[in-house]
Design an enzyme around this catalytic site. Structure first.
Site, PDB file in Angstrom:
ATOM      1  CG  HIS A  75     -14.426 -50.595 -13.324  1.00  0.00           C
ATOM      2  ND1 HIS A  75     -14.160 -51.712 -12.557  1.00  0.00           N
ATOM      3  CD2 HIS A  75     -15.381 -49.907 -12.645  1.00  0.00           C
ATOM      4  CE1 HIS A  75     -14.904 -51.696 -11.474  1.00  0.00           C
ATOM      5  NE2 HIS A  75     -15.660 -50.615 -11.504  1.00  0.00           N
ATOM      6  CG  ASP A 116     -11.269 -52.682 -13.967  1.00  0.00           C
ATOM      7  OD1 ASP A 116     -10.907 -51.826 -13.150  1.00  0.00           O
ATOM      8  OD2 ASP A 116     -12.295 -53.378 -13.800  1.00  0.00           O
ATOM      9  CB  SER A 151     -17.607 -52.345  -9.345  1.00  0.00           C
ATOM     10  OG  SER A 151     -16.546 -51.582  -8.868  1.00  0.00           O
TER      11      SER A 151
END
Length: 341
Positions: free
Chosen positions: A313, A283, A188
């Site tokens: 995610h 996501d 991320s």
């Protein structure tokens, strides 16, 4: 209910026969030609019942909530992996870091940047992710505690990420690694820092990473793509949370088109190191990650793009529940092993 009891309850839940798990999760979720994995669906149901989220009130409250709940889905500490604290000199003082060393490691080293929107998250929240990568990729992992926003907005995290890579390269021998087999990676926001570090080091000349491990990275802070609308709510990372994170890291006055924030917007990506780039099907960040993989390929960079179409995610942090999250993260570890073996 204590975190330890909650973690045990989650383990028992995932140990139930599949029909019971399906009944508890509800009817299968299908969107954009994809079906959500049962493991992910059940996790989302647990999140819904608990009312937990990535942002829980203030910044301090959100950090505390993540720290308190990190054992719920990460599982017990993966062994055998040795750890050693490594202070990294930096212009503002020291960056704390942890070196993870598996049994019989190869010459490779991964400089790892944790996720958390540049605002929450820590080495502790990603401890088992680092352990898993170290053990299954057979590489040392240097997990870095970079400065967080809003106390330290952009470009502080990016500067710390670069400092950590330069330290790892300069001190590779002391860390037990080959300086020519150092990868950068993260999930991320950490994937963003890894991508930016690869870009900056390649463009300046001199030492650069040998490989990039990019797990559902944030790579463009300027464009709202289709996946952000498709999965805006109900799939762990929400549209509202993405805005909250970015507003803290890149507040008003920051040029969000700067390639050291949005590497997808860099004019030239030629010469960057090979990459494994993973996205999750459910996501909001999916489409920008895949756009970055396409642009890397167009620049002649070897890229293995892997869409985990049935996942959400953050899956590399859910190693303590179900099998599907571990399978996906094991694929990333295999790519890392090949990248720096």
């Amino acid at each position: 209910m204590t975190v330890r009891v909650q973690a045990a309850a989650a383990q028992l839940l995932y140990a139930l026969p599949r029909p019971l798990r399906r009944a508890l999760a509800g009817r299968p979720v299908r969107r954009d030609g994809q079906e959500l994995a049962l493991d992910a669906h059940l996790l989302l149901r647990l999140q819904q019942l608990s009312g937990a989220g990535l942002t829980n009130g203030s910044v301090a409250e959100s950090r505390a909530a993540l720290d308190a709940s990190r054992h719920l889905v990460s599982g017990p500490a993966i062994q055998p992996v040795d750890t050693r604290e490594i202070p990294i000199p930096a212009p503002h003082g020291e960056l704390p870091a942890t070196l993870y060393t598996p049994r019989d490691p190869g010459p490779g080293l991964l400089v790892f940047y944790h996720g958390g929107g540049w605002v929450v998250g820590s080495r502790a929240s990603h401890d088992n992710t680092a352990r898993f990568l170290a053990k299954h990729a057979q590489v040392r992992v240097l997990s870095v505690e970079y400065r967080l926003a809003p106390e330290h907005p952009f470009p502080a995290a990016q500067e710390d990420a670069l400092t950590a890579f330069d330290f790892a390269h300069a001190k590779a021998g002391d860390l037990g690694a080959d300086p020519d087999r150092i990868a950068v990676g993260g999930d991320s926001a950490g994937g963003n820092l890894a991508a930016v570090t690869a870009l900056v080091t390649t463009r300046r000349g001199g030492p650069a990473p040998a490989f990039q491990l990019l797990l559902y990275p944030a790579v463009d802070a300027t464009v709202r793509r289709r996946s952000r609308d498709l999965f805006a709510d109900g799939f762990f990372l929400t549209d509202e949370e993405m805005t909250w994170f970015l507003d803290h890291y890149a507040p008003e006055g920051v040029d969000r088109s700067d390639p050291t924030l949005s590497p997808l917007l860099a004019d030239d990506l030629t010469g960057l190191p090979p990459a494994y780039l993973a996205t999750a099907g459910f996501d909001p960040l999916r489409d920008e990650g895949e756009a970055y993989a396409t642009k890397l390929r167009q620049a002649g960079v070897p890229v293995a793009l892997s869409r985990q179409s049935d996942l959400i995610h953050g899956y590399a942090n859910f190693l303590g529940v179900g099998r599907r999250f571990t399978e996906a993260t094991a694929e990333a570890a295999g790519a890392l092993h090949m990248g720096v073996a």
